[in-house]
Design an enzyme around this catalytic site. Structure first.
Site, PDB file in Angstrom:
ATOM      1  NE  ARG A 194      -3.622  -2.172   2.756  1.00 46.71           N
ATOM      2  CZ  ARG A 194      -3.396  -3.294   3.429  1.00 46.71           C
ATOM      3  NH1 ARG A 194      -2.215  -3.447   4.037  1.00 46.71           N
ATOM      4  NH2 ARG A 194      -4.304  -4.249   3.516  1.00 46.71           N
TER       5      ARG A 194
ATOM      6  CE  LYS B 170      -7.988  -1.523   5.551  1.00 43.28           C
ATOM      7  NZ  LYS B 170      -8.627  -1.642   4.207  1.00 43.28           N
TER       8      LYS B 170
ATOM      9  CG  HIS C 121      -4.770   0.106  -3.819  1.00 43.70           C
ATOM     10  ND1 HIS C 121      -4.084   0.147  -2.618  1.00 43.70           N
ATOM     11  CD2 HIS C 121      -5.729  -0.849  -3.644  1.00 43.70           C
ATOM     12  CE1 HIS C 121      -4.614  -0.710  -1.770  1.00 43.70           C
ATOM     13  NE2 HIS C 121      -5.614  -1.330  -2.371  1.00 43.70           N
TER      14      HIS C 121
ATOM     15  NE  ARG D 219      -2.891  -3.944  -1.086  1.00 45.48           N
ATOM     16  CZ  ARG D 219      -2.436  -4.714  -0.100  1.00 45.48           C
ATOM     17  NH1 ARG D 219      -1.141  -4.865   0.059  1.00 45.48           N
ATOM     18  NH2 ARG D 219      -3.282  -5.318   0.715  1.00 45.48           N
TER      19      ARG D 219
ATOM     20  CG  HIS E 196      -6.168  -9.265   1.872  1.00 48.45           C
ATOM     21  ND1 HIS E 196      -6.354  -9.706   0.579  1.00 48.45           N
ATOM     22  CD2 HIS E 196      -5.977  -7.920   1.768  1.00 48.45           C
ATOM     23  CE1 HIS E 196      -6.283  -8.685  -0.248  1.00 48.45           C
ATOM     24  NE2 HIS E 196      -6.056  -7.594   0.443  1.00 48.45           N
TER      25      HIS E 196
ATOM     26  CE1 TYR F 212      -6.220  -7.955  -6.315  1.00 51.50           C
ATOM     27  CE2 TYR F 212      -6.306  -9.148  -4.235  1.00 51.50           C
ATOM     28  CZ  TYR F 212      -6.123  -7.979  -4.939  1.00 51.50           C
ATOM     29  OH  TYR F 212      -5.853  -6.811  -4.259  1.00 51.50           O
TER      30      TYR F 212
END
Length: 375
Positions: free
Chosen positions: A234, A259, A323, A326, A349, A358
């Site tokens: 990120r 995050k 992004h 990414r 995640h 994805y």
């Protein structure tokens, strides 16, 4: 113990006093025990029984229904995790030149953002959106605003064709004031949020990414683009990278306080490592891997501009953002046969459900399918 009866606790604010709301399906046993609580009353507005919010009353609720009903206090006791970020400087909002015709975010709002150590980007968004809200009602005190007035403002945003994300962030900025700053948790728990839109991630090809890197002559900019893609970072994670986070012996990149306040490792490319060594000799950064001229941390706007310009030089028609790099990292790994669980770990995640998106953009999933027109 299998309890079929349950009561949900809610935070209420009635006549500017904190109350404990008790939400339950009609039941004679629960109703009889509710009457034994200290001065229970019915709220027509919230459609539930409530008692005064004190520690003693809260303890009585749990004691009264022990073995009779399950007490659901998930939202009642939920507290946002304080991220271990660097102290946030919001003094520029304090030091603004003020005018009488504009309502500014209260000092308590700024102070709480600092104490909670919210990310600077979150602070900027919350302050901006909350000020737009309170200036919609210039002649009313903030504490006097009702759910109806909040709904009216949200309806205005819908009529202005604001995105679901924008509206959700507006709700978050408003709830932050009432629930976190003023200590009125879930005062507006019944405010409806827009349904989440599931948008597919934007992805570009590896050839296009290589073209972006090749069209970047500045070694620092070249390393920034390469790191974003090769480690799936990120933008904020890239900016927070320190020199010791590059582990050349294990070929890993250490990402701290990402995050959800999580640390993780990602991949370090051998090609990127060679460029980083050239970059280090030329620029000699002191603390952060990528620093400005005066040694300060790079700005988010600078990173976005570097990536956008590289995309333009590579003649990529769409607007390229950090992004997208990414997303491309994750998609290309999946297309090369990398297990989804490893990709989840590399991206940081919390759930595989987030990473599974994805699979909908990985082209190898479609190559094996013959088009019916060609059969």
């Amino acid at each position: 113990m299998n309890l079929t009866k349950h009561i949900t606790l809610k935070h209420l604010l009635i006549n500017n006093q904190k109350m404990i709301g008790l939400q339950f399906y009609p039941d004679k046993v629960i109703q009889a025990l509710i009457k034994e609580l200290p001065n229970p009353k019915w709220s027509r507005e919230f459609a539930m029984v409530y008692i005064i919010h004190t520690k003693e009353n809260l303890n009585q609720v749990f004691e009264k229904f022990r073995g009779v009903a399950w007490i659901n206090g998930n939202s009642f006791f939920k507290e946002k995790v304080i991220r271990d970020n660097e102290p946030v400087d919001v003094n520029r909002y304090r030091n603004r030149t003020k005018t009488a015709s504009y309502k500014y975010v209260p000092e308590a709002y700024l102070l709480k953002l600092e104490l909670k150590r919210y990310a600077l980007n979150t602070c900027n968004i919350y302050i901006s959106l909350f000020e737009k809200f309170i200036n919609q009602y210039p002649n009313k005190d903030i504490l006097e605003l009702s759910e109806q007035e909040i709904r009216a403002y949200l309806q205005l945003l819908i009529h202005q064709n604001k995105s679901n994300s924008y509206i959700n962030q507006t709700i978050n900025s408003i709830k932050f004031y009432y629930e976190v700053v003023m200590g009125m948790p879930n005062r507006f728990y019944s405010i409806e949020r827009p349904r989440k839109q599931q948008k597919l991630p934007q992805v570009i090809s590896k050839e296009e990414i290589l073209s972006m890197i090749e069209h970047t002559n500045n070694i620092k900019h070249r390393c920034i683009i390469s790191m974003l893609y090769s480690a799936g970072l990120r933008r904020s994670e890239l900016l927070d990278l320190q020199l010791e986070d590059i582990d050349s012996k294990r070929m890993l990149v250490f990402i701290r306080n990402a995050k959800n306040n999580k640390d993780r490792y990602s991949l370090l490319s051998e090609t990127v490592l060679k460029d980083l060594r050239v970059y280090y000799k030329q620029w000699k950064p002191k603390k952060y891997l990528f620093e400005g001229v005066l040694g300060q941390k790079y700005s988010v706007e600078s990173i976005a501009k570097i990536v956008r310009r590289a995309g333009e030089k590579a003649c990529i028609r769409r607007r390229i953002t950090p992004h997208i790099l990414r997303h491309s990292f994750a998609t290309h790994l999946l297309e090369n046969g990398t297990d989804l669980r490893y990709i989840q770990t590399l991206l940081g995640h919390s759930s595989t459900k987030t990473t599974e998106i994805y699979t909908q953009v990985a082209v190898n999933n479609f190559k094996s399918i013959r088009n019916p027109l060609d059969l």
